[in-house]
Design an enzyme around this catalytic site. Structure first.
Site, PDB file in Angstrom:
ATOM      1  N   CYS A  23       1.067 -11.228 -17.754  1.00 46.69           N
ATOM      2  CA  CYS A  23       1.944 -11.225 -16.931  1.00 46.69           C
ATOM      3  C   CYS A  23       3.274 -11.252 -17.433  1.00 46.69           C
ATOM      4  CB  CYS A  23       1.840 -12.364 -15.731  1.00 46.69           C
ATOM      5  SG  CYS A  23       0.343 -12.558 -14.809  1.00 46.69           S
ATOM      6  N   HIS A  68       5.365   0.256  -3.408  1.00 45.04           N
ATOM      7  CA  HIS A  68       5.627   1.455  -4.488  1.00 45.04           C
ATOM      8  C   HIS A  68       6.891   1.404  -5.256  1.00 45.04           C
ATOM      9  CE1 HIS A  68       1.854   2.593  -2.493  1.00 45.04           C
ATOM     10  NE2 HIS A  68       1.635   3.454  -3.318  1.00 45.04           N
ATOM     11  N   GLU A 136       0.208 -13.053  -3.496  1.00 45.36           N
ATOM     12  CA  GLU A 136       0.160 -12.244  -4.858  1.00 45.36           C
ATOM     13  C   GLU A 136      -1.285 -11.631  -5.072  1.00 45.36           C
ATOM     14  OE1 GLU A 136       2.990 -12.380  -8.151  1.00 45.36           O
ATOM     15  OE2 GLU A 136       1.277 -13.378  -9.041  1.00 45.36           O
TER      16      GLU A 136
END
Length: 193
Positions: A23, A68, A136
Site C-alpha cells: 500500500c 476513476h 475501503e
C-alpha cells in the site's frame, strides 16, 4: 432519526508511510463504498428527514469526483504528483494522505459544507451530518464524526487546499461548484427532481 445513503466509487492511491509495503509503495485501487448518515429531529413536508433524491445531486457529484480518479497527497514527492497529473485527467489533490480514515474526514467536511450552503425549500429542518463511513474493502472501513473531521491531532484539513482536476470539475451540473462551496454561496434545492 438517522438516515443513510450509500455511494460507490473506484479510486487509485498510494498511502505513504503505512505498515503495508504493497500500500505504501505501489499505486493500487479500491472499490469504495461511502455511507452518508444524516440526522434530524424533524421531518419535511414529505415526512422525510431529507429526500434521498436530493442527495443524488451535489453530495453525489462531489463523492463521484473520486470515481476513476487518482487521489494524491500534497505532501507526497512533487515529481510523483506531477507525473500522475500528467498521465491522468481525473485526479484529486488532498492536504492529507488518502487513507480510509482521511477519506472519511475529507468527505465529512465536504458534505457538511454542502448542507450548510443548501437552501432547504421543502420543510427540511435541523438536518445535520451524523457521520461518514468509508468502506475501503469488504472487511475494512473507517467511520468519521465531526470531532474527527476537525481534529488537528489527525492532521488539519482546509477545504481550500482540496483541488479537483479540470476534467472532474467539467462534469459537475454547476460550473464553479467547488468555488461556490468554498465561498459559502447558497445553493437552492430544486422544488422537484
Amino acid at each position: 432519526m438517522i438516515i443513510r445513503k450509500l455511494f460507490k466509487f473506484e479510486n487509485a492511491h498510494i498511502v505513504r508511510n503505512c505498515s503495508t509495503q504493497r500500500c505504501s509503495e505501489n499505486i493500487h485501487g479500491h472499490s469504495y463504498k461511502v455511507e452518508v448518515l444524516l440526522e434530524s429531529n424533524y421531518l419535511d413536508h414529505g415526512q422525510m428527514v431529507y429526500d434521498f433524491g436530493l442527495m443524488k445531486r451535489t453530495i453525489k457529484e462531489l463523492i463521484e469526483a473520486f470515481d476513476h480518479s487518482i487521489t494524491l497527497w500534497s505532501g507526497d514527492d512533487p515529481a510523483y504528483i506531477e507525473a500522475m497529473k500528467r498521465h491522468s485527467a481525473r485526479w484529486v489533490l488532498l492536504p492529507v494522505s488518502p487513507s480510509a480514515e482521511q477519506f472519511s474526514r475529507v468527505i465529512y467536511l465536504m458534505v457538511e459544507r454542502i448542507l450548510s450552503c443548501t437552501g432547504m425549500i421543502n420543510g427540511e429542518r435541523n438536518v445535520r451530518l451524523h457521520s461518514i463511513i468509508v468502506h475501503e474493502t469488504e472487511t475494512g472501513y473507517a467511520q468519521g464524526f465531526r470531532e474527527d473531521a476537525y481534529s488537528e491531532l489527525m492532521g488539519k484539513i482546509c477545504l481550500e487546499e482540496i483541488v479537483f482536476s479540470a476534467q472532474v470539475q467539467s462534469e459537475w451540473h454547476q460550473k464553479g461548484l467547488w468555488q461556490k462551496l468554498l465561498n459559502e454561496e447558497t445553493l437552492l434545492n430544486p422544488k422537484s427532481i
